[in-house]
Design an enzyme around this catalytic site. Structure first.
Site, PDB file in Angstrom:
ATOM      1  CB  SER A   1      11.563  12.902  -3.647  1.00 53.26           C
ATOM      2  OG  SER A   1      12.282  14.103  -3.742  1.00 53.26           O
TER       3      SER A   1
HETATM    4  N1  SAH Z   1      13.234  16.066  -0.282  1.00 57.80           N
HETATM    5  C1  SAH Z   1      12.176  16.994  -0.551  1.00 57.80           C
HETATM    6  C2  SAH Z   1      12.369  17.496  -1.963  1.00 57.80           C
HETATM    7  C3  SAH Z   1      11.657  18.748  -2.215  1.00 57.80           C
HETATM    8  S1  SAH Z   1      11.955  19.390  -3.837  1.00 57.80           S
HETATM    9  C4  SAH Z   1      10.838  16.300  -0.407  1.00 57.80           C
HETATM   10  O1  SAH Z   1      10.756  15.132  -0.746  1.00 57.80           O
HETATM   11  O2  SAH Z   1       9.863  16.923   0.028  1.00 57.80           O
HETATM   12  C5  SAH Z   1      13.504  20.190  -3.644  1.00 57.80           C
HETATM   13  C6  SAH Z   1      13.588  21.257  -2.603  1.00 57.80           C
HETATM   14  O3  SAH Z   1      14.839  21.902  -2.728  1.00 57.80           O
HETATM   15  C7  SAH Z   1      12.529  22.354  -2.741  1.00 57.80           C
HETATM   16  O4  SAH Z   1      11.843  22.498  -1.532  1.00 57.80           O
HETATM   17  C8  SAH Z   1      13.350  23.587  -3.089  1.00 57.80           C
HETATM   18  O5  SAH Z   1      12.803  24.788  -2.570  1.00 57.80           O
HETATM   19  C9  SAH Z   1      14.674  23.267  -2.442  1.00 57.80           C
HETATM   20  N2  SAH Z   1      15.816  24.008  -2.977  1.00 57.80           N
HETATM   21  C10 SAH Z   1      16.105  24.319  -4.264  1.00 57.80           C
HETATM   22  N3  SAH Z   1      17.238  25.029  -4.344  1.00 57.80           N
HETATM   23  C11 SAH Z   1      17.688  25.179  -3.070  1.00 57.80           C
HETATM   24  C12 SAH Z   1      18.807  25.835  -2.476  1.00 57.80           C
HETATM   25  N4  SAH Z   1      19.724  26.476  -3.202  1.00 57.80           N
HETATM   26  N5  SAH Z   1      18.936  25.800  -1.139  1.00 57.80           N
HETATM   27  C13 SAH Z   1      18.032  25.148  -0.362  1.00 57.80           C
HETATM   28  N6  SAH Z   1      16.958  24.514  -0.848  1.00 57.80           N
HETATM   29  C14 SAH Z   1      16.782  24.523  -2.187  1.00 57.80           C
END
Ligand code: SAH
Length: 230
Positions: free
Chosen positions: A79
């Site tokens: 993000s």
């Molecule tokens: N805060 C993280 C955001 C990553 S993007 C960063 O800044 O690196 C969002 C993340 O949510 C991804 O890694 C994706 O795999 C995860 N995600 C999506 N659906 C999910 C679920 N149902 N349970 C757990 N993680 C999930």
């Protein structure tokens, strides 16, 4: 634990990284965040101290402090600094001690959260991301963060209730188990897809059996998906 304030406790240059990963680059990012309206000094202090570039592949590390989200593989993104700061700031209004994050991803938001709350639980559905985030967080001494490979839509029942829950992936409806795992008076902060497809950050406050939703700014996140990828 290592202090996040590297201005008071300077690390040697070889450990800080050089050029685009230096303290000066981080300071510029934080100055920009303050201009963009982030007012919580503790959040700015933490982000000034923590090495965001370590949460990206080497080839992208030089872009870590730009005002943008960046790819972390598997179709997912780190993000942008502003949204990490904004969500952490919103969460801190609650002064939470026990926090659940859904979507560990790179682990950068997890690290920032770990520095400002007492206990943190974070769930990721993609094993490769979950494992890499775990390595980074251990290396950086975020020992108050517990990680789990699971579908975050189920929350983390054994550790509930939580003072705050943060989603870093966008749902079209908020998973019922997450609302159920909120403590009375707790808040859930999440991007939520609206009918016209735009995403909006929402803050849901639990008061007993009532849930009050407040719509905040528009945002852009990857979708919340079901199931686990091993
Ligand atoms: N805060 C993280 C955001 C990553 S993007 C960063 O800044 O690196 C969002 C993340 O949510 C991804 O890694 C994706 O795999 C995860 N995600 C999506 N659906 C999910 C679920 N149902 N349970 C757990 N993680 C999930």
């Amino acid at each position: 634990m290592r202090s996040p304030d590297t201005r008071r406790y300077p690390r040697p240059e070889w450990l800080q990284g050089v050029g685009m990963t230096s303290q000066r680059t981080r300071d510029r990012m934080v100055e920009r965040l303050a201009r963009q309206g982030i007012a919580d000094h503790r959040v700015l202090e933490v982000m000034a101290g923590e090495p965001r570039h370590l949460f990206l592949d080497e080839a992208l590390a030089h872009r870590a402090y730009e005002d943008t989200s960046l790819p972390i593989g598997h179709g997912q993104t780190l993000s942008q600094p502003w949204i990490v700061a904004r969500m952490t700031e919103l969460l801190r209004e609650q002064a939470p001690t026990r926090v659940l994050e859904i979507g560990t991803g790179s682990g950068y938001q997890t690290l920032v959260l770990a520095r400002v709350v007492t206990e943190l639980w974070s769930v990721e559905r993609i094993n490769a991301l979950h494992r890499r985030a775990g390595e980074r967080l251990r290396l950086l001494g975020a020992h108050n963060a517990r990680l789990r490979l699971a579908d975050g839509g189920h929350g983390w029942p054994e550790a509930a209730p939580f003072d705050a829950i943060l989603l870093t992936a966008c749902a079209s409806t908020l998973p019922e188990p997450l609302l159920a795992q909120l403590a009375d008076g707790g808040v859930l902060i999440a991007p939520l897809a609206e009918q016209d497809g735009t995403q909006r950050l929402v803050r849901v406050r639990r008061e007993g059996t009532r849930f009050e939703t407040q719509r905040l700014e528009t945002v852009r996140f990857v979708p919340l998906l079901e199931g686990v990828i091993r």
